[in-house]
Write a protein that holds these residues in place. Sequence first.
Motif, PDB file in Angstrom:
ATOM      1  N   PHE A   1       5.114 -16.419  91.875  1.00  0.00           N
ATOM      2  CA  PHE A   1       4.548 -15.326  92.661  1.00  0.00           C
ATOM      3  C   PHE A   1       5.010 -15.470  94.104  1.00  0.00           C
ATOM      4  O   PHE A   1       4.753 -16.479  94.747  1.00  0.00           O
ATOM      5  CB  PHE A   1       3.014 -15.339  92.603  1.00  0.00           C
ATOM      6  CG  PHE A   1       2.465 -14.940  91.268  1.00  0.00           C
ATOM      7  CD1 PHE A   1       2.155 -13.618  91.006  1.00  0.00           C
ATOM      8  CD2 PHE A   1       2.262 -15.886  90.277  1.00  0.00           C
ATOM      9  CE1 PHE A   1       1.648 -13.245  89.772  1.00  0.00           C
ATOM     10  CE2 PHE A   1       1.755 -15.527  89.042  1.00  0.00           C
ATOM     11  CZ  PHE A   1       1.452 -14.205  88.781  1.00  0.00           C
ATOM     12  N   LYS A   2       5.700 -14.452  94.605  1.00  0.00           N
ATOM     13  CA  LYS A   2       6.207 -14.483  95.978  1.00  0.00           C
ATOM     14  C   LYS A   2       5.072 -14.229  96.964  1.00  0.00           C
ATOM     15  O   LYS A   2       4.158 -13.466  96.679  1.00  0.00           O
ATOM     16  CB  LYS A   2       7.265 -13.395  96.182  1.00  0.00           C
ATOM     17  CG  LYS A   2       8.497 -13.566  95.345  1.00  0.00           C
ATOM     18  CD  LYS A   2       9.460 -12.443  95.644  1.00  0.00           C
ATOM     19  CE  LYS A   2       9.693 -11.673  94.361  1.00  0.00           C
ATOM     20  NZ  LYS A   2      10.367 -10.427  94.513  1.00  0.00           N
ATOM     21  N   GLY A   3       5.157 -14.847  98.113  1.00  0.00           N
ATOM     22  CA  GLY A   3       4.198 -14.582  99.173  1.00  0.00           C
ATOM     23  C   GLY A   3       4.646 -13.422 100.044  1.00  0.00           C
ATOM     24  O   GLY A   3       3.843 -12.774 100.703  1.00  0.00           O
ATOM     25  N   ALA A   4       5.941 -13.117 100.014  1.00  0.00           N
ATOM     26  CA  ALA A   4       6.488 -12.019 100.816  1.00  0.00           C
ATOM     27  C   ALA A   4       6.309 -10.698 100.083  1.00  0.00           C
ATOM     28  O   ALA A   4       6.462 -10.631  98.865  1.00  0.00           O
ATOM     29  CB  ALA A   4       7.964 -12.265 101.087  1.00  0.00           C
ATOM     30  N   LEU A   5       5.985  -9.675 100.835  1.00  0.00           N
ATOM     31  CA  LEU A   5       5.797  -8.360 100.249  1.00  0.00           C
ATOM     32  C   LEU A   5       7.143  -7.701  99.989  1.00  0.00           C
ATOM     33  O   LEU A   5       8.096  -7.907 100.733  1.00  0.00           O
ATOM     34  CB  LEU A   5       4.955  -7.483 101.168  1.00  0.00           C
ATOM     35  CG  LEU A   5       3.521  -7.971 101.379  1.00  0.00           C
ATOM     36  CD1 LEU A   5       2.807  -7.097 102.401  1.00  0.00           C
ATOM     37  CD2 LEU A   5       2.747  -7.978 100.072  1.00  0.00           C
ATOM     38  N   PRO A   6       7.237  -6.888  98.937  1.00  0.00           N
ATOM     39  CA  PRO A   6       8.500  -6.211  98.636  1.00  0.00           C
ATOM     40  C   PRO A   6       8.834  -5.171  99.703  1.00  0.00           C
ATOM     41  O   PRO A   6       7.950  -4.633 100.366  1.00  0.00           O
ATOM     42  CB  PRO A   6       8.238  -5.544  97.282  1.00  0.00           C
ATOM     43  CG  PRO A   6       6.770  -5.534  97.115  1.00  0.00           C
ATOM     44  CD  PRO A   6       6.190  -6.598  97.987  1.00  0.00           C
ATOM     45  N   GLY A   7      10.094  -4.844  99.848  1.00  0.00           N
ATOM     46  CA  GLY A   7      10.517  -3.856 100.824  1.00  0.00           C
ATOM     47  C   GLY A   7      10.441  -2.429 100.314  1.00  0.00           C
ATOM     48  O   GLY A   7      10.482  -1.481 101.090  1.00  0.00           O
ATOM     49  N   GLU A   8      10.327  -2.240  98.997  1.00  0.00           N
ATOM     50  CA  GLU A   8      10.351  -0.904  98.399  1.00  0.00           C
ATOM     51  C   GLU A   8       9.025  -0.160  98.515  1.00  0.00           C
ATOM     52  O   GLU A   8       8.966   1.050  98.319  1.00  0.00           O
ATOM     53  CB  GLU A   8      10.740  -0.977  96.916  1.00  0.00           C
ATOM     54  CG  GLU A   8      12.159  -1.437  96.665  1.00  0.00           C
ATOM     55  CD  GLU A   8      12.293  -2.954  96.673  1.00  0.00           C
ATOM     56  OE1 GLU A   8      11.259  -3.667  96.736  1.00  0.00           O
ATOM     57  OE2 GLU A   8      13.425  -3.434  96.639  1.00  0.00           O
ATOM     58  N   TYR A   9       7.936  -0.864  98.806  1.00  0.00           N
ATOM     59  CA  TYR A   9       6.612  -0.247  98.864  1.00  0.00           C
ATOM     60  C   TYR A   9       5.658  -1.161  99.622  1.00  0.00           C
ATOM     61  O   TYR A   9       5.939  -2.335  99.841  1.00  0.00           O
ATOM     62  CB  TYR A   9       6.075   0.041  97.456  1.00  0.00           C
ATOM     63  CG  TYR A   9       6.108  -1.150  96.529  1.00  0.00           C
ATOM     64  CD1 TYR A   9       5.054  -2.062  96.475  1.00  0.00           C
ATOM     65  CD2 TYR A   9       7.204  -1.379  95.693  1.00  0.00           C
ATOM     66  CE1 TYR A   9       5.097  -3.157  95.636  1.00  0.00           C
ATOM     67  CE2 TYR A   9       7.248  -2.471  94.847  1.00  0.00           C
ATOM     68  CZ  TYR A   9       6.187  -3.353  94.822  1.00  0.00           C
ATOM     69  OH  TYR A   9       6.227  -4.446  93.986  1.00  0.00           O
ATOM     70  N   HIS A  10       4.509  -0.600 100.005  1.00  0.00           N
ATOM     71  CA  HIS A  10       3.457  -1.362 100.666  1.00  0.00           C
ATOM     72  C   HIS A  10       2.431  -1.764  99.611  1.00  0.00           C
ATOM     73  O   HIS A  10       2.108  -0.980  98.714  1.00  0.00           O
ATOM     74  CB  HIS A  10       2.796  -0.506 101.751  1.00  0.00           C
ATOM     75  CG  HIS A  10       1.640  -1.184 102.395  1.00  0.00           C
ATOM     76  ND1 HIS A  10       0.334  -0.843 102.113  1.00  0.00           N
ATOM     77  CD2 HIS A  10       1.583  -2.186 103.302  1.00  0.00           C
ATOM     78  CE1 HIS A  10      -0.471  -1.617 102.824  1.00  0.00           C
ATOM     79  NE2 HIS A  10       0.265  -2.431 103.545  1.00  0.00           N
TER      80      HIS A  10
END
Length: 191
Positions: free
Chosen positions: A47-56
């Motif tokens: 599980f990534k801690g960084a949020l995806p760039g495609e959506y909030h």
Amino acid sequence: MIAISLTACNFGVEEGPNGEVKRADNYTFNTERRDITQRVTKDQESFKGALPGEYHLAATVDVNPDRESGVDGITYEVMIDEVRMPMMNVIQTFTLDPDMFQVIDAAELFHSNVGNTYETTLRPDKEPLGLGLSRSYVLRPKSEISAEYLQNYTDVYVKISYGPEDQREEDYIHLQAKPSSRMIEYMKFWE
């Protein structure tokens, strides 16, 4: 004795009132549950801690104290919005830290929108503007909850998958749910 087998044929895609495609896959619910549960218990690093760039993507947590019955509830909500690209057939799934079994009176912590009747497609600046998924749980009585199990109450493990059936994208994200002011006040009991 003659055995007769009846099968249902789907001669076209059934659509909802706004043109949504009707779901036809009952088995996905169990695969979602198995996938996210195994990852949380055996591979949390996926599980990534960084949020995806495609959506909030954001999560909140709130408490619902019931002074009359003494049975309190806790509600988690995960919201996906501000999409920057078309996302077909969005499946949103989340679960909590396994320690929450010591806090919540529930058979499972998993929740998903797989049970929705129709698929959800998100597009930039088009309706629907987002997709929320929430679940309320019953909390055990305060006297039965140890503070050590509450350390991870804001941890929410989310799986977002989208795209055509043969090109599904899957994002695994570890979010920290933002507690409401009521939740922050409620947690002072264990300080």
